[in-house]
Design a protein around this motif. Structure first.
Motif, PDB file in Angstrom:
ATOM      1  N   LEU A 105      22.456  -0.282 -73.922  1.00 27.82           N
ATOM      2  CA  LEU A 105      23.753   0.399 -72.673  1.00 27.82           C
ATOM      3  C   LEU A 105      25.359   0.529 -73.371  1.00 27.82           C
ATOM      4  N   ALA A 106      25.030  -1.033 -73.273  1.00 25.89           N
ATOM      5  CA  ALA A 106      26.406  -1.503 -73.553  1.00 25.89           C
ATOM      6  C   ALA A 106      26.612  -1.237 -75.203  1.00 25.89           C
ATOM      7  N   PRO A 152      26.825   1.545 -77.760  1.00 28.03           N
ATOM      8  CA  PRO A 152      27.587   2.402 -78.095  1.00 28.03           C
ATOM      9  C   PRO A 152      28.540   2.865 -76.857  1.00 28.03           C
ATOM     10  N   VAL A 153      28.356   2.150 -75.817  1.00 25.69           N
ATOM     11  CA  VAL A 153      29.691   2.894 -74.990  1.00 25.69           C
ATOM     12  C   VAL A 153      30.734   1.751 -75.990  1.00 25.69           C
ATOM     13  N   TYR A 157      31.380   0.511 -78.863  1.00 25.90           N
ATOM     14  CA  TYR A 157      32.393   1.874 -79.439  1.00 25.90           C
ATOM     15  C   TYR A 157      32.902   2.497 -79.525  1.00 25.90           C
ATOM     16  N   VAL A 158      32.748   3.178 -78.551  1.00 23.51           N
ATOM     17  CA  VAL A 158      33.101   4.472 -77.994  1.00 23.51           C
ATOM     18  C   VAL A 158      34.179   4.493 -77.838  1.00 23.51           C
ATOM     19  N   LEU A 212      38.453   3.996 -69.588  1.00 21.21           N
ATOM     20  CA  LEU A 212      37.236   3.255 -69.190  1.00 21.21           C
ATOM     21  C   LEU A 212      36.649   1.601 -69.509  1.00 21.21           C
ATOM     22  N   LEU A 239      37.522   0.337 -66.219  1.00 28.69           N
ATOM     23  CA  LEU A 239      36.392   0.515 -65.423  1.00 28.69           C
ATOM     24  C   LEU A 239      35.638  -0.777 -64.871  1.00 28.69           C
ATOM     25  N   PHE A 240      34.769  -0.322 -66.297  1.00 30.70           N
ATOM     26  CA  PHE A 240      33.899  -1.825 -66.941  1.00 30.70           C
ATOM     27  C   PHE A 240      34.819  -3.256 -66.069  1.00 30.70           C
ATOM     28  N   ALA A 288      23.130  -3.404 -64.924  1.00 31.60           N
ATOM     29  CA  ALA A 288      23.923  -3.049 -64.272  1.00 31.60           C
ATOM     30  C   ALA A 288      25.121  -4.699 -64.104  1.00 31.60           C
ATOM     31  N   ALA A 289      24.883  -5.195 -63.661  1.00 33.73           N
ATOM     32  CA  ALA A 289      24.766  -6.389 -63.502  1.00 33.73           C
ATOM     33  C   ALA A 289      25.845  -7.305 -65.315  1.00 33.73           C
ATOM     34  N   LEU A 297      26.290  -5.192 -67.480  1.00 38.29           N
ATOM     35  CA  LEU A 297      27.895  -4.495 -68.293  1.00 38.29           C
ATOM     36  C   LEU A 297      28.679  -5.299 -68.863  1.00 38.29           C
ATOM     37  N   PRO A 298      29.212  -5.230 -67.289  1.00 39.33           N
ATOM     38  CA  PRO A 298      30.705  -5.777 -67.602  1.00 39.33           C
ATOM     39  C   PRO A 298      31.383  -6.606 -68.774  1.00 39.33           C
ATOM     40  N   ILE A 349      30.438  -5.482 -72.588  1.00 40.79           N
ATOM     41  CA  ILE A 349      30.971  -4.249 -72.298  1.00 40.79           C
ATOM     42  C   ILE A 349      32.443  -4.650 -73.474  1.00 40.79           C
ATOM     43  N   PHE A 396      26.676   4.807 -85.819  1.00 44.08           N
ATOM     44  CA  PHE A 396      26.600   3.339 -85.574  1.00 44.08           C
ATOM     45  C   PHE A 396      25.743   2.568 -84.566  1.00 44.08           C
ATOM     46  N   GLY A 435      30.035  10.761 -78.112  1.00 42.87           N
ATOM     47  CA  GLY A 435      30.498  10.181 -77.237  1.00 42.87           C
ATOM     48  C   GLY A 435      30.554  10.045 -75.639  1.00 42.87           C
ATOM     49  N   MET A 476      27.257   8.722 -76.109  1.00 44.62           N
ATOM     50  CA  MET A 476      26.540   7.070 -76.129  1.00 44.62           C
ATOM     51  C   MET A 476      27.441   6.532 -75.433  1.00 44.62           C
ATOM     52  N   GLY A 477      28.007   6.942 -74.521  1.00 46.03           N
ATOM     53  CA  GLY A 477      28.722   6.256 -73.332  1.00 46.03           C
ATOM     54  C   GLY A 477      28.102   6.839 -72.167  1.00 46.03           C
ATOM     55  N   PRO A 503      25.231   7.192 -70.761  1.00 40.33           N
ATOM     56  CA  PRO A 503      24.495   6.531 -69.345  1.00 40.33           C
ATOM     57  C   PRO A 503      25.149   4.259 -69.132  1.00 40.33           C
ATOM     58  N   ALA A 504      25.909   4.451 -69.937  1.00 40.38           N
ATOM     59  CA  ALA A 504      25.933   3.152 -69.101  1.00 40.38           C
ATOM     60  C   ALA A 504      27.179   3.240 -68.118  1.00 40.38           C
ATOM     61  N   VAL A 542      24.752   4.052 -64.970  1.00 46.15           N
ATOM     62  CA  VAL A 542      24.345   3.187 -64.171  1.00 46.15           C
ATOM     63  C   VAL A 542      25.175   2.174 -63.949  1.00 46.15           C
ATOM     64  N   PHE A 543      26.640   1.845 -64.493  1.00 45.19           N
ATOM     65  CA  PHE A 543      27.451   1.466 -63.551  1.00 45.19           C
ATOM     66  C   PHE A 543      28.175   1.844 -62.522  1.00 45.19           C
ATOM     67  N   MET A 549      25.959   1.241 -59.553  1.00 47.72           N
ATOM     68  CA  MET A 549      25.289   0.052 -59.440  1.00 47.72           C
ATOM     69  C   MET A 549      26.314  -0.611 -58.998  1.00 47.72           C
ATOM     70  N   PHE A 550      27.935  -0.303 -58.944  1.00 48.78           N
ATOM     71  CA  PHE A 550      28.484  -1.102 -58.540  1.00 48.78           C
ATOM     72  C   PHE A 550      29.088  -0.575 -58.850  1.00 48.78           C
ATOM     73  N   ILE A 551      29.882   0.708 -58.171  1.00 50.32           N
ATOM     74  CA  ILE A 551      31.401   1.574 -58.136  1.00 50.32           C
ATOM     75  C   ILE A 551      31.154   2.519 -56.698  1.00 50.32           C
TER      76      ILE A 551
END
Lengths: 309, 307
Positions: free
Chosen positions: A119-120, A122-123, A125-126, A138, A141-142, A179-180, A182-183, A186, A215, B25, B28-29, B31-32, B35-36, B39-41
């Motif tokens: 999950l982390a 590709p995002v 990379y973007v 974005l 946010l993370f 999810a925990a 991810l921050p 990423i 990617f 984009g 790629m972005g 799903p994350a 999920v975030f 489970m977070f916001i």
């Protein structure tokens, strides 16, 4: 940088003991004969090491002793008190199947690593390649997730998972743990990807690869060092986590990780040391073994994760 | 996958083309982000909404009671005590972990074999789960435990490490320091080793003593590591829970309960979900404010060095 110049004679006198215990000593030079300072340093370090190791020693030897011997002589072990009975009892305990817990926890560690990185990456990379304010937003946010303690969101997460029908299930637990991660993941991935030259993207584009394929096949393999860092960080945190499996999986699911299993087995019998020490020993052994084998990577990963974050 | 469908429409209008460029984009972005958010916001906002209610966690009806839960948090002696103890743990723990960590790091910064071994010995508890550390020390500090047994052979009367309020509080803090300072030490070591050796050579030529070198060369140069260490330890200790649960279970007489301990107990065991949520929101705010405050305060210190 070093502003203060003390009028120290360039050569110390014949008596090196001017070097006292604390680093306050003004005139210390390397000498073949260890000064008082050096001796004191090793005494301090030796005592410190003892304080660190004695609990480990107590845990190991008392796992092989009956209760009265544990209480009467906690630091000694002899052939008359040695017994494998309690360790075996802990290994085959009805309350806590240790071997199964190893397997379950290891599986969780692997799943969270795979899901988190999938999950982390590709995002990140973007985010790293984007130039607009959306990409910055974005990232923010993370990164805000770094300041949200997991315990704060855990209670409402229970209700979100209930709505999704995932409470007390493995997918629900994996979802939360992923999810925990991810921050941090990423954040570190994006920081790393900024150092990867764009030429590689362009080369992949010339070869006709789509952005997504480019990617995964060209950029992701370059990310190996930072992926290793993240695997270390995530593995330790998932392996050691207690509150989230205890609450999300819950005793009703019948699925125990090493920590929730230890809590179930030891929590209520904390004065029966013939249960406590063998259970703790069994729970700790894989982690210690893993640490000893992978020490360099673990420490390197932790340092990289903390100082770049 | 969706990317292959878009070109059909994309050739028609520029707007569609923009979307076609954006699609990878989003794929790629997306799903994350989902999920975030889930489970977070969303949970964070839910925690805030719940904190304004008197919901018990299972009944169908509840009422909005405004900031009553927050007022209660400042009134309730249980919560106030837990907040005070958490603050004490966080501040003394941060100071001790970093003090001991820096001290040991300075002593073992060399490259010898003994230093590598010592690094391992001081660090290993960090990779063991806090729950297990807590149970281990709980067994050792019990009235009939190993530490009292050892003291007994020296002729010292048993010490109520976990059964007397002040001792129990100190035991919690010292157990945390025992298990955590190795992490701070590792970061300090990394910082100390990254100082270019030429700086020390220059300082030696200037006649600076070891202590002066440490004070005027090492310390300023590891200022960023110091910041990271302070923030991570402080933020981590504000949510301390596992080790307390295993070591004292909040006792004796609730004297070692922490904020997270209260949050979890009120939310689940006590069925006061709204109140639990309010305490967790307060914890979130305190964590964010303190984390940012330390970072900003330290930025000043780091800048001073750079100038």
């Amino acid at each position: 940088m070093a502003t203060t110049t003390h009028p120290t004679p360039p050569l110390t006198g014949p008596t090196a003991p001017a070097a006292t215990a604390s680093p306050t000593s003004r005139t210390r030079r390397r000498r073949p004969v260890p000064g008082v300072g050096t001796i004191l340093k090793w005494v301090v370090l030796g005592l410190g090491a003892l304080v660190m190791l004695v609990p480990l020693y107590i845990m190991v030897i008392n796992a092989f002793k009956p209760q009265d011997a544990i209480i009467s002589s906690p630091l000694a072990i002899g052939p008359d008190t040695f017994s494998l009975e309690h360790l075996q009892a802990a290994l085959t305990s009805e309350k806590f199947n240790v071997v199964r817990a190893y397997g379950v926890t290891l599986l969780f560690v692997a799943l969270v690593n795979v899901c988190g990185i999938a999950l982390a990456a590709p995002v990140a990379y973007v985010i790293a390649r984007g130039r607009s304010k959306w990409h910055l937003g974005l990232l923010l946010l993370f990164v805000s997730g770094l300041f949200i303690p997991g315990q704060v969101t855990l209670i409402p997460v229970v209700f979100v998972l209930r709505v999704l029908g995932l409470i007390n299930t493995v997918p629900g637990f994996i979802l939360f743990e992923t999810a925990a991660t991810l921050p941090v993941t990423i954040f570190l991935f994006a920081a790393y990807l900024r150092t990867v030259p764009r030429d590689i993207d362009e080369a992949a584009a010339l070869d006709g690869a789509g952005k997504i394929r480019a990617f995964w096949s060209c950029i992701f393999p370059i990310m190996r060092p930072v992926v290793a860092t993240i695997v270390v960080l995530n593995s330790i945190s998932v392996w050691n986590d207690f509150v989230s499996p205890q609450i999300i999986l819950g005793p009703s699911s019948g699925i125990y990780t090493v920590t929730t299993g230890v809590y179930a087995a030891v929590g209520e019998f904390s004065t029966d040391y013939t249960t406590v020490f063998p259970t703790l020993l069994l729970a700790v052994s894989p982690a210690i073994l893993f640490f000893v084998l992978m020490q360099r990577h673990i420490i390197g990963g932790l340092v990289a994760g903390a100082t770049k974050g | 996958m969706a990317a292959t469908l878009s070109p059909v429409r994309a050739r028609r209008r520029p707007a569609a083309r923009v979307w076609r460029d954006r699609l990878p984009g989003i794929v790629m972005g997306g799903p994350a982000v989902l999920v975030f958010l889930a489970m977070f916001i969303v949970p964070m906002f839910l925690a805030f909404v719940l904190s304004l209610t008197d919901w018990n966690g299972y009944s169908l009806n509840f009422t909005f009671i405004g900031l009553e839960n927050y007022a209660e948090a400042f009134r309730n002696p249980r919560t106030v005590d837990a907040a005070v103890f958490t603050a004490v743990v966080a501040f003394t723990g941060t100071i001790l972990c970093n003090g001991v960590g820096l001290f040991i790091a300075a002593l073992i910064a060399g490259n010898g074999r003994a230093n590598t071994l010592l690094r391992t010995i001081f660090f290993y508890p960090y990779i063991i789960s806090a729950l297990i550390i807590g149970f281990l020390w709980s067994a050792m500090l019990a009235p009939e435990g190993a530490v009292n047994g050892l003291l007994g052979t020296l002729g010292v009367a048993p010490v109520p490490f976990l059964t007397e309020v002040t001792f129990a509080k100190a035991s919690v803090i010292l157990t945390i320091v025992w298990s955590h300072f190795g992490f701070n030490m590792i970061l300090f070591l990394a910082g100390i080793k990254s100082v270019p050796p030429e700086y020390y050579e220059a300082a030696t030529v200037d006649g600076a003593s070891k202590w002066q070198q440490f004070r005027n060369v090492t310390l300023p140069l590891i200022a960023p590591v110091f910041t990271v260490n302070l923030v991570l330890t402080l933020v981590g200790l504000l949510k301390v829970y596992d080790i307390v649960l295993a070591l004292t279970d909040g006792g004796p007489a609730g004297s070692t309960q922490t904020i997270v301990y209260q949050v979890l107990r009120d939310s689940f065991a006590n069925s006061e979900l709204g109140f639990g949520a309010a305490q967790s929101v307060i914890l979130l705010l305190v964590t964010a404010v303190l984390g940012l405050a330390v970072t900003l305060a330290r930025r000043g210190a780091e800048k001073k060095v750079a100038d």
